[in-house]
Scaffold this motif. Sequence first.
Motif, PDB file in Angstrom:
ATOM      1  N   VAL A   1       0.827  -1.203   0.000  1.00 19.39           N
ATOM      2  CA  VAL A   1       0.000   0.000   0.000  1.00 19.39           C
ATOM      3  C   VAL A   1       0.864   1.257   0.000  1.00 19.39           C
ATOM      4  CG1 VAL A   1      -1.769   1.266   1.266  1.00 19.39           C
ATOM      5  CG2 VAL A   1      -1.864  -1.228   1.168  1.00 19.39           C
ATOM      6  N   ASP A   2       1.918   1.257   0.784  1.00 18.37           N
ATOM      7  CA  ASP A   2       2.775   2.431   0.913  1.00 18.37           C
ATOM      8  C   ASP A   2       3.840   2.407  -0.181  1.00 18.37           C
ATOM      9  OD1 ASP A   2       4.190   4.611   1.647  1.00 18.37           O
ATOM     10  OD2 ASP A   2       4.881   3.825   3.586  1.00 18.37           O
ATOM     11  N   LEU A   3       3.630   3.206  -1.222  1.00 16.11           N
ATOM     12  CA  LEU A   3       4.550   3.211  -2.359  1.00 16.11           C
ATOM     13  C   LEU A   3       5.779   4.088  -2.115  1.00 16.11           C
ATOM     14  CD1 LEU A   3       2.025   3.419  -5.329  1.00 16.11           C
ATOM     15  CD2 LEU A   3       3.182   1.408  -4.421  1.00 16.11           C
ATOM     16  N   SER A   4       5.835   4.754  -0.954  1.00 20.53           N
ATOM     17  CA  SER A   4       6.988   5.605  -0.670  1.00 20.53           C
ATOM     18  C   SER A   4       8.213   4.789  -0.262  1.00 20.53           C
ATOM     19  CB  SER A   4       6.644   6.604   0.442  1.00 20.53           C
ATOM     20  OG  SER A   4       6.321   5.922   1.645  1.00 20.53           O
ATOM     21  N   HIS A   5       7.995   3.527   0.094  1.00 23.35           N
ATOM     22  CA  HIS A   5       9.094   2.664   0.491  1.00 23.35           C
ATOM     23  C   HIS A   5       9.362   1.636  -0.600  1.00 23.35           C
ATOM     24  CE1 HIS A   5       7.677   4.276   4.359  1.00 23.35           C
ATOM     25  NE2 HIS A   5       8.929   4.139   4.750  1.00 23.35           N
ATOM     26  N   SER A   6      10.595   1.534  -1.010  1.00 25.54           N
ATOM     27  CA  SER A   6      10.982   0.573  -2.042  1.00 25.54           C
ATOM     28  C   SER A   6      11.048  -0.822  -1.434  1.00 25.54           C
ATOM     29  CB  SER A   6      12.333   0.953  -2.631  1.00 25.54           C
ATOM     30  OG  SER A   6      12.738   0.008  -3.595  1.00 25.54           O
ATOM     31  N   PRO A   7      10.398  -1.822  -2.046  1.00 23.19           N
ATOM     32  CA  PRO A   7      10.419  -3.177  -1.488  1.00 23.19           C
ATOM     33  C   PRO A   7      11.812  -3.791  -1.554  1.00 23.19           C
ATOM     34  CG  PRO A   7       9.406  -3.173  -3.661  1.00 23.19           C
ATOM     35  CD  PRO A   7       9.607  -1.738  -3.291  1.00 23.19           C
ATOM     36  N   GLU A   8      12.097  -4.648  -0.618  1.00 27.78           N
ATOM     37  CA  GLU A   8      13.369  -5.355  -0.566  1.00 27.78           C
ATOM     38  C   GLU A   8      13.126  -6.841  -0.819  1.00 27.78           C
ATOM     39  OE1 GLU A   8      16.554  -4.362  -0.214  1.00 27.78           O
ATOM     40  OE2 GLU A   8      15.837  -2.296  -0.383  1.00 27.78           O
ATOM     41  N   PRO A   9      14.044  -7.509  -1.489  1.00 26.65           N
ATOM     42  CA  PRO A   9      13.870  -8.952  -1.734  1.00 26.65           C
ATOM     43  C   PRO A   9      13.952  -9.739  -0.438  1.00 26.65           C
ATOM     44  CG  PRO A   9      16.056  -8.247  -2.417  1.00 26.65           C
ATOM     45  CD  PRO A   9      15.295  -6.993  -2.084  1.00 26.65           C
ATOM     46  N   ARG A  10      13.294 -10.877  -0.413  1.00 20.57           N
ATOM     47  CA  ARG A  10      13.341 -11.736   0.768  1.00 20.57           C
ATOM     48  C   ARG A  10      14.716 -12.383   0.910  1.00 20.57           C
ATOM     49  NH1 ARG A  10       9.209 -16.761   2.234  1.00 20.57           N
ATOM     50  NH2 ARG A  10      10.286 -17.370   4.147  1.00 20.57           N
ATOM     51  N   HIS A  11      15.306 -12.786  -0.225  1.00 19.41           N
ATOM     52  CA  HIS A  11      16.641 -13.367  -0.210  1.00 19.41           C
ATOM     53  C   HIS A  11      17.438 -12.845  -1.399  1.00 19.41           C
ATOM     54  CE1 HIS A  11      15.495 -16.115   2.950  1.00 19.41           C
ATOM     55  NE2 HIS A  11      14.545 -16.641   2.203  1.00 19.41           N
ATOM     56  N   VAL A  12      18.726 -12.657  -1.206  1.00 19.84           N
ATOM     57  CA  VAL A  12      19.650 -12.304  -2.278  1.00 19.84           C
ATOM     58  C   VAL A  12      20.608 -13.481  -2.450  1.00 19.84           C
ATOM     59  CG1 VAL A  12      21.418 -10.703  -3.084  1.00 19.84           C
ATOM     60  CG2 VAL A  12      19.474  -9.844  -1.745  1.00 19.84           C
ATOM     61  N   LEU A  13      20.510 -14.162  -3.585  1.00 16.93           N
ATOM     62  CA  LEU A  13      21.327 -15.346  -3.847  1.00 16.93           C
ATOM     63  C   LEU A  13      22.475 -14.922  -4.763  1.00 16.93           C
ATOM     64  CD1 LEU A  13      18.361 -17.794  -4.580  1.00 16.93           C
ATOM     65  CD2 LEU A  13      19.288 -17.062  -2.367  1.00 16.93           C
ATOM     66  N   SER A  14      23.656 -14.829  -4.204  1.00 16.14           N
ATOM     67  CA  SER A  14      24.765 -14.198  -4.925  1.00 16.14           C
ATOM     68  C   SER A  14      25.979 -15.112  -5.068  1.00 16.14           C
ATOM     69  CB  SER A  14      25.170 -12.902  -4.223  1.00 16.14           C
ATOM     70  OG  SER A  14      25.503 -13.158  -2.868  1.00 16.14           O
ATOM     71  N   ARG A  15      25.751 -16.415  -5.234  1.00 15.72           N
ATOM     72  CA  ARG A  15      26.872 -17.337  -5.325  1.00 15.72           C
ATOM     73  C   ARG A  15      27.355 -17.561  -6.763  1.00 15.72           C
ATOM     74  NH1 ARG A  15      27.159 -20.499  -0.595  1.00 15.72           N
ATOM     75  NH2 ARG A  15      28.965 -21.494  -1.559  1.00 15.72           N
ATOM     76  N   HIS A  16      26.615 -17.058  -7.760  1.00 21.71           N
ATOM     77  CA  HIS A  16      27.083 -17.136  -9.145  1.00 21.71           C
ATOM     78  C   HIS A  16      28.084 -16.004  -9.400  1.00 21.71           C
ATOM     79  CE1 HIS A  16      24.627 -20.370 -10.758  1.00 21.71           C
ATOM     80  NE2 HIS A  16      23.566 -19.863 -10.154  1.00 21.71           N
ATOM     81  N   SER A  17      28.964 -16.221 -10.385  1.00 17.50           N
ATOM     82  CA  SER A  17      29.986 -15.219 -10.685  1.00 17.50           C
ATOM     83  C   SER A  17      29.825 -14.583 -12.067  1.00 17.50           C
ATOM     84  CB  SER A  17      31.388 -15.852 -10.593  1.00 17.50           C
ATOM     85  OG  SER A  17      31.502 -16.959 -11.468  1.00 17.50           O
ATOM     86  N   LEU A  18      28.905 -15.102 -12.885  1.00 17.65           N
ATOM     87  CA  LEU A  18      28.647 -14.554 -14.220  1.00 17.65           C
ATOM     88  C   LEU A  18      27.141 -14.470 -14.437  1.00 17.65           C
ATOM     89  CD1 LEU A  18      31.398 -16.353 -16.384  1.00 17.65           C
ATOM     90  CD2 LEU A  18      31.335 -13.938 -15.693  1.00 17.65           C
ATOM     91  N   PRO A  19      26.687 -13.826 -15.531  1.00 18.55           N
ATOM     92  CA  PRO A  19      25.251 -13.607 -15.741  1.00 18.55           C
ATOM     93  C   PRO A  19      24.395 -14.873 -15.632  1.00 18.55           C
ATOM     94  CG  PRO A  19      26.505 -12.331 -17.319  1.00 18.55           C
ATOM     95  CD  PRO A  19      27.492 -13.158 -16.570  1.00 18.55           C
TER      96      PRO A  19
END
Length: 433
Positions: A156-174
């Motif tokens: 409802v509150d569009l003034s706050h940018s949503p954040e992801p639940r998890h960031v999976l960052s174990r890959h090293s290329l696209p």
Amino acid sequence: MAAPLEVVVSSDSNSQLWNSTVFDVHSGSSLLSYRGGNSSARTLCVLNGEYLLSAQLGKNFINVWEIQRKDQMQQKIVCPGVVTCVSASADGLFLAAGVAEAIYLWEVSTGKLLSVVNRHYQDVTCIKFTDESSHFVSGGKDSVVLVWSLSSVVQVDLSHSPEPRHVLSRHSLPITDLHCGMMGAQARVATASLDQTVKLWEVSSGELLLSVLFDVEIMSVTLDPCEYFLFCGGSDGNIFQVSLCTQGVPRDKMFQGDADGNRTFKGHRGVVTCLSVSMDGTLLVSGSHDESVRLWDVQSKQCVRCFAHNGPVTNANIMVAPANMFLPDSRPSVPLPRFSRHLLDSDGNGGGDDKSGDVCVRLALHAQEEEETYVQKAERLKLLMNAVTDKSLFGDGENTKVRVAELEEEVQTLKKINKDLYDFSSQLLTKST
């Protein structure tokens, strides 16, 4: 002829006569062809079983057909840039598209643009909803995979940018492709990357479950419905089958063909761009840059059918045939509205294309909590069962006091019986001596 249960829907980048075509899985015959333009990779999807959608190759709009009207395009959804990926939620309520590094999310019933999420730092390459539509997962050229809770994005509150639940960052290329398994928020997600690895993650915790290293770049990935096997399409034209049921598998391993249930499907002469598995897990569909779609028997690894195309294949999915697909006179149950190009403002109003009297139903804040884990659900269920058991035994209020008194009286009676038995047995023993 009876309508088939499952069909193959595919597209290529060079056809002049049709955009997407529908094949019968068992006979191999062409059943339908949807006309108008060419489809971009990872954008072909069915919305609510009534509409077929695909992004125009290299353009800034999404083509929409009614599923049974193959010759007439219903509308075009215009986006602010080239569309790189499209996904529709299984319940048909939401549509998501990747445009450059942003994710656009629409509400299908009203056509309103609910959110524009900018969390990737490079172009979004793939996006998929979970099977119960509570989450979606996105991957990008920044080598990052993001798990989003839909309730946190549709806020409802569009003034706050949503954040992801998890960031999976174990890959090293696209990231080149991803696939969401069954079980909703408890599902497993497979991701493929140019770093020559395929990784398996748990949605609820974001934990890395398995990482498989290959000798070639992996361009496509999918799981069978039972999640016994992981299928990975390589840049050399081979398809690698990884067994997920082998005992004592390390979290990081290298693929070894013909070992521990692993297999290799050989037949394509170009990059394998897309993979899909049938409902029963016996058939595998693959599309390639060699201008062909192949149907494989999983058990024997044999190619049982080959569908020729006029250019590099961009999409190939095996799916349950929608009920209206072969009924020319049918119509969608709900007309598709015009999709807005503008984000909702703080008052819930869109841009100039929207009517000020429209009402948009949004998820309440109380619905934006984190999903429970299996352990939390089990604990809650145990407490509920104990409460129900206590209530059934003891009742409520005054009934509880009465029941307690009855039980105390019964205890006293049992104590008296026990004492009488003890005295009687003692007398018998005394007489015998």
